[in-house]
Design a protein around this motif. Structure first.
Motif, PDB file in Angstrom:
ATOM      1  N   TRP A 183       0.840  -1.187   0.000  1.00 32.27           N
ATOM      2  CA  TRP A 183       0.000   0.000   0.000  1.00 32.27           C
ATOM      3  C   TRP A 183       0.876   1.239   0.000  1.00 32.27           C
ATOM      4  CZ3 TRP A 183       1.242  -2.979   4.055  1.00 32.27           C
ATOM      5  CH2 TRP A 183       1.720  -2.374   5.198  1.00 32.27           C
ATOM      6  N   ALA A 184       0.291   2.362  -0.367  1.00 32.69           N
ATOM      7  CA  ALA A 184       1.015   3.634  -0.421  1.00 32.69           C
ATOM      8  C   ALA A 184       0.345   4.631   0.517  1.00 32.69           C
ATOM      9  CB  ALA A 184       1.036   4.183  -1.839  1.00 32.69           C
ATOM     10  N   ARG A 185       1.169   5.424   1.197  1.00 31.26           N
ATOM     11  CA  ARG A 185       0.670   6.468   2.088  1.00 31.26           C
ATOM     12  C   ARG A 185       1.671   7.620   2.064  1.00 31.26           C
ATOM     13  NH1 ARG A 185      -1.111   4.366   7.517  1.00 31.26           N
ATOM     14  NH2 ARG A 185      -3.007   3.998   6.347  1.00 31.26           N
ATOM     15  N   LYS A 198       4.799   7.301  -0.092  1.00 29.11           N
ATOM     16  CA  LYS A 198       5.745   6.228   0.211  1.00 29.11           C
ATOM     17  C   LYS A 198       5.027   4.888   0.099  1.00 29.11           C
ATOM     18  CE  LYS A 198       9.294   4.984   3.480  1.00 29.11           C
ATOM     19  NZ  LYS A 198      10.052   5.362   4.655  1.00 29.11           N
ATOM     20  N   THR A 199       5.690   3.885  -0.514  1.00 26.51           N
ATOM     21  CA  THR A 199       5.112   2.562  -0.688  1.00 26.51           C
ATOM     22  C   THR A 199       5.617   1.632   0.406  1.00 26.51           C
ATOM     23  OG1 THR A 199       4.975   2.872  -3.075  1.00 26.51           O
ATOM     24  CG2 THR A 199       4.886   0.608  -2.272  1.00 26.51           C
ATOM     25  N   TYR A 200       4.689   0.899   1.012  1.00 27.13           N
ATOM     26  CA  TYR A 200       5.008  -0.070   2.059  1.00 27.13           C
ATOM     27  C   TYR A 200       4.633  -1.454   1.573  1.00 27.13           C
ATOM     28  CZ  TYR A 200       5.192   4.051   5.052  1.00 27.13           C
ATOM     29  OH  TYR A 200       5.506   5.268   5.585  1.00 27.13           O
ATOM     30  N   SER A 201       5.421  -2.452   1.962  1.00 26.38           N
ATOM     31  CA  SER A 201       5.146  -3.840   1.573  1.00 26.38           C
ATOM     32  C   SER A 201       5.270  -4.742   2.783  1.00 26.38           C
ATOM     33  CB  SER A 201       6.146  -4.314   0.514  1.00 26.38           C
ATOM     34  OG  SER A 201       6.015  -3.561  -0.659  1.00 26.38           O
ATOM     35  N   PHE A 220      12.651 -15.975  19.891  1.00 29.81           N
ATOM     36  CA  PHE A 220      12.475 -15.094  18.739  1.00 29.81           C
ATOM     37  C   PHE A 220      11.934 -13.754  19.184  1.00 29.81           C
ATOM     38  CE2 PHE A 220       9.909 -13.374  15.245  1.00 29.81           C
ATOM     39  CZ  PHE A 220      10.913 -13.242  14.300  1.00 29.81           C
ATOM     40  N   LYS A 221      12.613 -12.675  18.828  1.00 31.00           N
ATOM     41  CA  LYS A 221      12.198 -11.315  19.165  1.00 31.00           C
ATOM     42  C   LYS A 221      11.829 -10.600  17.871  1.00 31.00           C
ATOM     43  CE  LYS A 221      14.147 -11.266  23.439  1.00 31.00           C
ATOM     44  NZ  LYS A 221      13.524 -11.310  24.621  1.00 31.00           N
ATOM     45  N   PRO A 222      10.510 -10.437  17.582  1.00 30.02           N
ATOM     46  CA  PRO A 222      10.100  -9.814  16.325  1.00 30.02           C
ATOM     47  C   PRO A 222      10.431  -8.336  16.267  1.00 30.02           C
ATOM     48  CG  PRO A 222       8.207 -10.175  17.716  1.00 30.02           C
ATOM     49  CD  PRO A 222       9.385 -10.801  18.418  1.00 30.02           C
ATOM     50  N   MET A 223      10.594  -7.835  15.055  1.00 27.34           N
ATOM     51  CA  MET A 223      10.798  -6.414  14.835  1.00 27.34           C
ATOM     52  C   MET A 223       9.456  -5.722  15.005  1.00 27.34           C
ATOM     53  SD  MET A 223      13.966  -5.856  13.919  1.00 27.34           S
ATOM     54  CE  MET A 223      13.863  -4.311  13.067  1.00 27.34           C
ATOM     55  N   PRO A 224       9.423  -4.538  15.613  1.00 30.38           N
ATOM     56  CA  PRO A 224       8.150  -3.829  15.745  1.00 30.38           C
ATOM     57  C   PRO A 224       7.621  -3.413  14.377  1.00 30.38           C
ATOM     58  CG  PRO A 224       9.975  -2.449  16.465  1.00 30.38           C
ATOM     59  CD  PRO A 224      10.535  -3.806  16.168  1.00 30.38           C
ATOM     60  N   LEU A 225       6.286  -3.425  14.243  1.00 30.96           N
ATOM     61  CA  LEU A 225       5.669  -3.053  12.975  1.00 30.96           C
ATOM     62  C   LEU A 225       5.603  -1.550  12.806  1.00 30.96           C
ATOM     63  CD1 LEU A 225       2.791  -5.654  12.808  1.00 30.96           C
ATOM     64  CD2 LEU A 225       4.973  -5.693  11.623  1.00 30.96           C
ATOM     65  N   ARG A 226       5.503  -0.809  13.897  1.00 27.15           N
ATOM     66  CA  ARG A 226       5.391   0.635  13.812  1.00 27.15           C
ATOM     67  C   ARG A 226       6.698   1.265  13.353  1.00 27.15           C
ATOM     68  NH1 ARG A 226       2.478   1.849  19.434  1.00 27.15           N
ATOM     69  NH2 ARG A 226       0.589   0.723  18.952  1.00 27.15           N
ATOM     70  N   GLY A 227       6.607   2.194  12.485  1.00 29.98           N
ATOM     71  CA  GLY A 227       7.777   2.954  12.053  1.00 29.98           C
ATOM     72  C   GLY A 227       8.715   2.203  11.149  1.00 29.98           C
ATOM     73  N   THR A 228       8.330   1.027  10.682  1.00 31.83           N
ATOM     74  CA  THR A 228       9.201   0.288   9.767  1.00 31.83           C
ATOM     75  C   THR A 228       8.788   0.596   8.342  1.00 31.83           C
ATOM     76  OG1 THR A 228       7.763  -1.657   9.805  1.00 31.83           O
ATOM     77  CG2 THR A 228       9.566  -1.589  11.408  1.00 31.83           C
ATOM     78  N   ALA A 229       9.707   0.486   7.434  1.00 28.28           N
ATOM     79  CA  ALA A 229       9.421   0.764   6.026  1.00 28.28           C
ATOM     80  C   ALA A 229       9.480  -0.513   5.233  1.00 28.28           C
ATOM     81  CB  ALA A 229      10.414   1.752   5.469  1.00 28.28           C
TER      82      ALA A 229
END
Length: 115
Positions: free
Chosen positions: A31-33, A36-39, A106-115
């Motif tokens: 999606w785009a916002r 900027k395009t996010y995947s 396993f320590k996941p990467m946060p979803l917020r603020g990631t590109a």
């Protein structure tokens, strides 16, 4: 598509923690916002189970708030557990392969603020 959400069950109370389930196609993974395009990217913690054929879906409300807040996907290779957790709008994921204890390292990467 699965996402944490708030569910308004009583207008006089704070919203309950819930999960939103929606059928989607591959186009929903990008999606785009604001130009900027996010995947979306594959969840590394479940790589050993992918592709994951689902044999059974178990939906529940362990918080007892009246909203769907936990989804367990059961497949021939293991289980994927999704749970709405605190703080609000956080999604917990537990991956269990058949015959194996859950991997708590396993320590996941946060979803917020990631590109």
């Amino acid at each position: 598509m699965l996402a944490p959400c708030e569910v308004y069950l009583d207008p006089d109370k704070y919203p309950s923690l819930g999960l939103s389930l929606e059928r989607c196609d591959p186009g929903a993974l990008q999606w785009a916002r604001n130009g900027k395009t996010y995947s979306m990217s594959p969840f590394a913690g479940a790589a050993g189970l992918l592709p994951f054929p689902v044999a059974q879906v178990v939906e529940s409300d362990p918080l007892g708030e009246g909203a769907l807040s936990e989804v367990l996907l059961i497949g021939p290779l293991g289980q994927l557990l999704f749970r709405h957790i605190m703080p609000p709008m956080s999604l917990g994921i537990e991956v269990t392969q058949s015959g194996q204890a859950p991997n708590k390292s396993f320590k996941p990467m946060p979803l917020r603020g990631t590109a």
